[in-house]
Design a protein around this motif. Structure first.
Motif, mmCIF file in Angstrom:
data_model
loop_
_atom_site.group_PDB
_atom_site.id
_atom_site.type_symbol
_atom_site.label_atom_id
_atom_site.label_comp_id
_atom_site.label_asym_id
_atom_site.label_seq_id
_atom_site.Cartn_x
_atom_site.Cartn_y
_atom_site.Cartn_z
ATOM 1 N N ASN A 5 48.862 89.189 73.927
ATOM 2 C CA ASN A 5 49.047 88.444 75.117
ATOM 3 C C ASN A 5 49.556 86.982 74.743
ATOM 4 O OD1 ASN A 5 48.587 88.137 77.940
ATOM 5 N ND2 ASN A 5 47.066 86.972 77.606
ATOM 6 N N ALA A 6 50.555 86.818 73.842
ATOM 7 C CA ALA A 6 51.295 85.790 73.562
ATOM 8 C C ALA A 6 52.363 85.797 74.635
ATOM 9 C CB ALA A 6 51.881 85.401 72.297
ATOM 10 N N GLN A 7 52.661 84.736 75.155
ATOM 11 C CA GLN A 7 53.895 84.727 76.136
ATOM 12 C C GLN A 7 54.899 83.916 75.584
ATOM 13 O OE1 GLN A 7 50.977 83.108 78.974
ATOM 14 N NE2 GLN A 7 52.234 83.851 80.682
ATOM 15 N N ALA A 8 54.546 83.088 74.725
ATOM 16 C CA ALA A 8 55.767 82.340 73.957
ATOM 17 C C ALA A 8 55.468 82.512 72.419
ATOM 18 C CB ALA A 8 55.990 81.088 74.334
ATOM 19 N N LEU A 9 56.567 82.643 71.659
ATOM 20 C CA LEU A 9 56.232 82.676 70.245
ATOM 21 C C LEU A 9 57.309 81.681 69.775
ATOM 22 C CD1 LEU A 9 55.762 84.389 67.626
ATOM 23 C CD2 LEU A 9 57.422 85.654 67.745
ATOM 24 N N ILE A 10 56.718 80.855 68.630
ATOM 25 C CA ILE A 10 57.621 79.941 68.133
ATOM 26 C C ILE A 10 57.588 80.067 66.545
ATOM 27 C CG2 ILE A 10 57.821 77.256 67.565
ATOM 28 C CD1 ILE A 10 55.665 77.148 70.078
ATOM 29 N N THR A 11 58.758 80.236 65.941
ATOM 30 C CA THR A 11 58.890 80.354 64.469
ATOM 31 C C THR A 11 59.755 79.168 64.147
ATOM 32 O OG1 THR A 11 60.971 81.852 64.724
ATOM 33 C CG2 THR A 11 59.043 83.136 65.074
ATOM 34 N N GLY A 12 59.658 79.166 62.651
ATOM 35 C CA GLY A 12 60.424 78.129 62.053
ATOM 36 C C GLY A 12 60.478 78.115 60.670
ATOM 37 N N GLN A 39 63.683 87.900 74.579
ATOM 38 C CA GLN A 39 64.669 86.802 74.522
ATOM 39 C C GLN A 39 64.421 85.598 73.845
ATOM 40 O OE1 GLN A 39 67.729 88.015 75.413
ATOM 41 N NE2 GLN A 39 66.697 90.132 75.975
ATOM 42 N N GLU A 40 65.348 84.972 73.191
ATOM 43 C CA GLU A 40 65.288 83.493 72.597
ATOM 44 C C GLU A 40 65.359 82.680 73.727
ATOM 45 O OE1 GLU A 40 67.025 80.741 69.086
ATOM 46 O OE2 GLU A 40 67.368 82.894 69.259
ATOM 47 N N LYS A 91 63.974 73.828 60.986
ATOM 48 C CA LYS A 91 64.445 74.452 61.884
ATOM 49 C C LYS A 91 63.526 75.539 62.641
ATOM 50 C CE LYS A 91 66.200 77.852 58.364
ATOM 51 N NZ LYS A 91 67.525 78.115 57.580
ATOM 52 N N PHE A 92 63.741 75.771 64.074
ATOM 53 C CA PHE A 92 62.937 76.713 64.762
ATOM 54 C C PHE A 92 63.589 77.376 65.724
ATOM 55 C CE2 PHE A 92 63.259 73.136 67.678
ATOM 56 C CZ PHE A 92 63.022 73.766 68.765
ATOM 57 N N ARG A 93 62.890 78.476 66.254
ATOM 58 C CA ARG A 93 63.343 79.174 67.508
ATOM 59 C C ARG A 93 62.086 79.406 68.586
ATOM 60 N NH1 ARG A 93 66.369 82.743 63.452
ATOM 61 N NH2 ARG A 93 68.561 82.107 63.791
ATOM 62 N N VAL A 94 62.376 79.724 69.762
ATOM 63 C CA VAL A 94 61.284 79.775 70.898
ATOM 64 C C VAL A 94 61.738 81.178 71.520
ATOM 65 C CG1 VAL A 94 59.947 78.948 72.775
ATOM 66 C CG2 VAL A 94 60.990 77.390 71.259
ATOM 67 N N TYR A 95 60.845 81.890 71.750
ATOM 68 C CA TYR A 95 61.054 83.494 72.251
ATOM 69 C C TYR A 95 60.197 83.533 73.518
ATOM 70 C CZ TYR A 95 63.260 84.460 67.675
ATOM 71 O OH TYR A 95 63.817 84.404 66.616
#
Length: 438
Positions: free
Chosen positions: A100-107, A129-130, A119-123
């Motif tokens: 149930n994660a609506q947003a994912l933040i990787t870095g 979608q990013e 550096k990072f991305r938000v999904y």
């Protein structure tokens, strides 16, 4: 560290408009009950051995910033089905939907010597979608907290559509000693209470610090001469300039103009208290009000064409608005009780204030025409609101009752939700929230 400048290397693109589930993720903030966005932040990848600890620290700071707003709720790492071990690996969106994660933040973080790259991305997990393009910051290892705050600001903006406020600072009065003999000095900190630094000593009483529009200077009132006088302090060098006043005059309650070139303030002289403006370069004074009443606590609108202030010209302490160069004032506060310390929102749509009524103090907001008054807090003594750079959060002073009572800093969302203490050691009062740092 306060002077470190981070380099923005990749452009930031905001997410699209609000759409139904399945479209781009967007949290629409209203005055109603908000169901927080659930988000996951796997520990950022350390791309060099030296980056191992700082990658974890930045990840947790991003979590703390977002969760601290009350608008986001973290999915704990113990619930993760899959991990993100590489910044470039494909995302298994089904695993993140399952928790149930609506947003994912990787870095990912690279550290070499004292240089750091984050550096990072938000999904959007449910659409797979990013959100916007990747973003990268470069700075020093000593400035890792700023980079973490900048990541959180970008994530916040992409999901809410509002500007962030995490990479900002607050100047305030740090207090020590018993209630009847308080020692006060100016201090500055990150908005979350970290990186505390003192700007003055406690040899004299200091009051009402106020940031300049770009955060390089602070106005404050000092009693070192025996009378209240206004000083301009350079935050970096601690160099000081004092506004000139005649013997016996008392100057207080200052704020910068929107261009930072002049100061509006109250001046008491010969039994009257009026609002003045002084050009910092020339020292030229301009009297903006001329009444037998007490006029004080001026605050300029964001476009600089109006001033809101408090006055007792109607017999009780109320709020008024007048043109920035003086002129006819109109009253905007008409509720029960007394109103003071008005501050115009950075968005220009609201005015925050302190209200005293029926033995209680409140922090409230109203529209600039005085409509839609809303009280956000209530206590023995709440006072002195100041706005976050995005106009979403208000910080203020709260003092507890009794001989051992002390003042602390609190923040609250403009909807009245998420009231919380700012985590700093010791007593504190008179906060002024500065702009986002460059």
């Amino acid at each position: 560290m306060m002077k470190r400048v981070l380099t923005l290397l990749v452009a930031l693109f905001l997410a699209g408009p609000v759409l139904a589930q399945g479209g781009p993720l967007r949290l629409t903030i209203t005055d109603g009950v908000i169901e927080p966005i659930t988000f996951a932040v796997p520990s950022f990848e350390a791309e060099t051995p030296q980056a191992q600890q700082v990658a974890q620290d930045i990840s947790r700071l991003v979590v703390a910033d977002l969760a601290g707003t009350g608008l986001f709720r973290e999915v704990p790492a113990a619930a993760f089905i899959s991990q993100v071990s590489s910044f470039v690996q494909p995302i298994a969106f089904s695993d993140w939907r399952a928790v149930n994660a609506q947003a994912l933040i990787t870095g990912a973080v690279t550290a070499r010597g004292d240089q750091l790259v984050v550096k990072f991305r938000v999904y959007d997990v449910f659409s797979g979608q990013e959100m916007g393009g990747g973003l990268q910051f470069a700075g020093t290892t000593a400035g890792w907290r700023r980079m973490g705050h900048k990541v959180a600001d970008a994530v916040y903006s992409r999901i809410t559509g509002e500007g962030g406020y995490f990479d900002s600072r607050v100047v305030f009065v740090s207090e020590s000693g018993p209630k009847d003999n308080r020692q006060k000095r100016l201090a500055i900190m990150d908005q979350d209470g970290a990186n505390l630094q003192f700007l003055t000593d406690s040899s004299t009483i200091v009051l009402a610090p106020r940031f300049s529009p770009n955060g390089d200077r602070v106005l404050y009132t000092s009693f070192e001469s025996g009378f209240p006088r206004i000083n301009v302090l350079n935050v970096a060098s601690l160099g000081r300039q004092q506004l000139s006043t005649a013997p016996g005059e008392m100057a207080f309650s200052p704020r910068f103009s929107r261009d930072g070139q002049s100061v509006i303030y109250s001046l008491s002289n010969g039994g009257t208290t009026d609002i003045y403006r002084t050009d910092l370069a020339t020292g030229q004074h301009l009297r903006l009000t001329q009444t037998p009443s007490i006029e004080t606590a001026p605050s300029l609108s964001p476009n600089g064409d109006q001033i809101v202030f408090e006055s007792d010209r109607s017999g009780t302490q109320q709020l008024y608005i007048m043109p920035a160069n003086g002129g006819e004032a109109r009253r905007i506060s008409f509720g029960e009780g007394r109103y003071g310390t008005p501050v115009w929102s950075p968005r220009g749509d609201l005015i925050a204030f302190t209200k005293q009524n029926a033995g209680r103090f409140h922090i409230g907001v109203m529209r600039t025409d005085g409509s839609e008054e809303r009280l956000l807090t209530s206590s023995f003594l709440d006072e002195g609101p100041t706005w976050a750079p995005n106009g979403r959060v208000i910080m203020f002073s709260r003092e507890t009752q009794g001989a051992a009572g002390a003042s602390a800093l609190y923040s609250v969302d403009i909807s009245g939700r998420n009231l919380k203490a700012v985590p700093i050691q010791g007593a504190a009062s008179d906060p002024s929230w500065g702009p986002l740092q460059p």
